[in-house]
Scaffold this active site. Sequence first.
Site, PDB file in Angstrom:
ATOM      1  N   SER A   1     -31.551 -92.970  11.367  1.00 60.76           N
ATOM      2  CA  SER A   1     -31.690 -93.903  12.496  1.00 60.76           C
ATOM      3  C   SER A   1     -30.301 -94.161  13.071  1.00 60.76           C
ATOM      4  O   SER A   1     -29.296 -94.064  12.353  1.00 60.76           O
ATOM      5  CB  SER A   1     -32.285 -95.225  12.013  1.00 60.76           C
ATOM      6  OG  SER A   1     -32.190 -96.220  13.022  1.00 60.76           O
TER       7      SER A   1
ATOM      8  N   TYR B   1     -31.700-102.553   6.292  1.00 54.96           N
ATOM      9  CA  TYR B   1     -32.326-101.390   6.948  1.00 54.96           C
ATOM     10  C   TYR B   1     -31.242-100.388   7.380  1.00 54.96           C
ATOM     11  O   TYR B   1     -31.313 -99.202   7.064  1.00 54.96           O
ATOM     12  CB  TYR B   1     -33.168-101.829   8.150  1.00 54.96           C
ATOM     13  CG  TYR B   1     -33.746-100.637   8.893  1.00 54.96           C
ATOM     14  CD1 TYR B   1     -34.703 -99.816   8.284  1.00 54.96           C
ATOM     15  CD2 TYR B   1     -33.319-100.298  10.178  1.00 54.96           C
ATOM     16  CE1 TYR B   1     -35.220 -98.705   8.938  1.00 54.96           C
ATOM     17  CE2 TYR B   1     -33.830 -99.187  10.842  1.00 54.96           C
ATOM     18  CZ  TYR B   1     -34.783 -98.390  10.215  1.00 54.96           C
ATOM     19  OH  TYR B   1     -35.285 -97.282  10.854  1.00 54.96           O
TER      20      TYR B   1
HETATM   21  N1  LIG Z   1     -39.725 -96.284  15.736  1.00 57.74           N
HETATM   22  C1  LIG Z   1     -38.425 -96.343  15.836  1.00 57.74           C
HETATM   23  O1  LIG Z   1     -37.887 -96.945  16.792  1.00 57.74           O
HETATM   24  C2  LIG Z   1     -37.546 -95.675  14.819  1.00 57.74           C
HETATM   25  C3  LIG Z   1     -36.199 -95.493  15.149  1.00 57.74           C
HETATM   26  C4  LIG Z   1     -35.366 -94.881  14.228  1.00 57.74           C
HETATM   27  C5  LIG Z   1     -35.861 -94.425  13.029  1.00 57.74           C
HETATM   28  N2  LIG Z   1     -37.176 -94.615  12.729  1.00 57.74           N
HETATM   29  C6  LIG Z   1     -37.628 -94.120  11.425  1.00 57.74           C
HETATM   30  O2  LIG Z   1     -38.665 -93.189  11.636  1.00 57.74           O
HETATM   31  C7  LIG Z   1     -39.527 -93.131  10.510  1.00 57.74           C
HETATM   32  C8  LIG Z   1     -40.970 -93.249  10.979  1.00 57.74           C
HETATM   33  O3  LIG Z   1     -41.150 -94.498  11.603  1.00 57.74           O
HETATM   34  P1  LIG Z   1     -42.247 -94.777  12.707  1.00 57.74           P
HETATM   35  O4  LIG Z   1     -41.560 -95.397  13.857  1.00 57.74           O
HETATM   36  O5  LIG Z   1     -43.100 -93.585  12.913  1.00 57.74           O
HETATM   37  O6  LIG Z   1     -43.046 -95.964  11.975  1.00 57.74           O
HETATM   38  P2  LIG Z   1     -44.562 -96.129  11.515  1.00 57.74           P
HETATM   39  O7  LIG Z   1     -45.494 -95.823  12.631  1.00 57.74           O
HETATM   40  O8  LIG Z   1     -44.632 -97.471  10.880  1.00 57.74           O
HETATM   41  O9  LIG Z   1     -44.728 -94.999  10.407  1.00 57.74           O
HETATM   42  C9  LIG Z   1     -44.180 -95.128   9.118  1.00 57.74           C
HETATM   43  C10 LIG Z   1     -44.909 -94.171   8.183  1.00 57.74           C
HETATM   44  O10 LIG Z   1     -44.322 -94.269   6.875  1.00 57.74           O
HETATM   45  C11 LIG Z   1     -45.368 -94.374   5.925  1.00 57.74           C
HETATM   46  N3  LIG Z   1     -44.931 -95.082   4.726  1.00 57.74           N
HETATM   47  C12 LIG Z   1     -44.345 -96.311   4.647  1.00 57.74           C
HETATM   48  N4  LIG Z   1     -44.132 -96.635   3.368  1.00 57.74           N
HETATM   49  C13 LIG Z   1     -44.599 -95.590   2.611  1.00 57.74           C
HETATM   50  C14 LIG Z   1     -44.676 -95.332   1.217  1.00 57.74           C
HETATM   51  N5  LIG Z   1     -44.225 -96.209   0.306  1.00 57.74           N
HETATM   52  N6  LIG Z   1     -45.221 -94.156   0.808  1.00 57.74           N
HETATM   53  C15 LIG Z   1     -45.686 -93.263   1.704  1.00 57.74           C
HETATM   54  N7  LIG Z   1     -45.635 -93.451   3.033  1.00 57.74           N
HETATM   55  C16 LIG Z   1     -45.106 -94.603   3.480  1.00 57.74           C
HETATM   56  C17 LIG Z   1     -46.486 -95.124   6.654  1.00 57.74           C
HETATM   57  O11 LIG Z   1     -47.743 -94.781   6.085  1.00 57.74           O
HETATM   58  P3  LIG Z   1     -48.632 -95.705   5.111  1.00 57.74           P
HETATM   59  O12 LIG Z   1     -48.434 -97.136   5.543  1.00 57.74           O
HETATM   60  O13 LIG Z   1     -50.017 -95.202   5.338  1.00 57.74           O
HETATM   61  O14 LIG Z   1     -48.117 -95.409   3.746  1.00 57.74           O
HETATM   62  C18 LIG Z   1     -46.378 -94.503   8.045  1.00 57.74           C
HETATM   63  O15 LIG Z   1     -47.114 -93.294   8.091  1.00 57.74           O
HETATM   64  C19 LIG Z   1     -39.053 -94.242   9.563  1.00 57.74           C
HETATM   65  O16 LIG Z   1     -38.244 -93.687   8.559  1.00 57.74           O
HETATM   66  C20 LIG Z   1     -38.227 -95.151  10.483  1.00 57.74           C
HETATM   67  O17 LIG Z   1     -37.243 -95.866   9.764  1.00 57.74           O
HETATM   68  C21 LIG Z   1     -38.023 -95.219  13.600  1.00 57.74           C
END
Ligand SMILES: NC(=O)c1ccc[n+]([C@@H]2O[C@H](COP(=O)([O-])OP(=O)(O)OC[C@H]3O[C@@H](n4cnc5c(N)ncnc54)[C@H](OP(=O)(O)O)[C@@H]3O)[C@@H](O)[C@H]2O)c1
Length: 251
Positions: free
Chosen positions: A135, A148
Amino acid sequence: MNIALVTGASSGFGQAICRKLVADGYKVIGVARRGDKLQKLADELGINFTFLTLDVTKKDAIESILLQLPKAFQPIDILINNAGLALGLEPAYQADFNDWETMIQTNIMGLIHLTHQILPSMVERNFGYIINIGSVAGTYAYKGGNVYGATKAFVKQFSANLRTDLLGKKIRVTNIEPGLCGGTEFSNVRFHGNNDQAAAVYKGIDYITPEDIANTISWLVNTPAHFNVNSLEIMPVAQAPAGLALYKESE
Ligand SMILES: NC(=O)c1ccc[n+]([C@@H]2O[C@H](COP(=O)([O-])OP(=O)(O)OC[C@H]3O[C@@H](n4cnc5c(N)ncnc54)[C@H](OP(=O)(O)O)[C@@H]3O)[C@@H](O)[C@H]2O)c1
């Protein structure tokens, strides 16, 4: 490159990455805790998608469940460590310690569990690609980003150190560092289900989308085998690093 494992496949980036890679002709294994969401994705994507209902923080479960993968989905050529979360936006002195622990367990321990499990088989075959989802929070400090951002700084440095250990092997490593991305559950999770607070984050912003990230990964895995993108920082045009903050005592 034929078989990819994507963690965090039940929503957001992970779901879009699975869709794109299956459309591109890969076999994809989706990993997340919510089996109902993964089943729905499996119904949509067909025979080139399978899933493992798995909590990436549970090291022992990972070892045994990976052994149960159908033969058609082995060995894993591409590991996409995407599962992760932010919890809370309070300053460090008001943060909930349980939130800190969960972020460390998921964003750091989950990522290294999968990597430690899958990397040796890539080395044995001298073939593979690890893509970590870091990130911009791993580079730029922001208020309330405390643990985070620190977990994503770990992801950034771990990715760089993997490159160093893998020098001389045909295994690639990229850290993708996205900025503000909408259309995911990221902020709903961060604000513990307060959906109004989550929606306010994206109001009036032309944010990047999960499909942008999936298209980026589709490009990365199709670059030539001699070519390694070490890190890739991606922001919406509407976002920029805004410099250092100053606090002045009243004069
Ligand atoms: N959205 C943004 O602005 C942004 C920006 C920079 C980086 N990111 C990073 O991108 C990645 C994906 O985020 P996203 O935005 O797509 O968020 P999201 O829609 O909340 O997706 C997160 C995913 O991680 C899974 N997860 C969480 N805890 C878990 C665990 N203990 N075991 C297995 N799976 C787990 C969740 O599935 P379950 O709940 O079904 O387990 C979900 O599928 C993350 O690493 C986040 O830090 C996001």
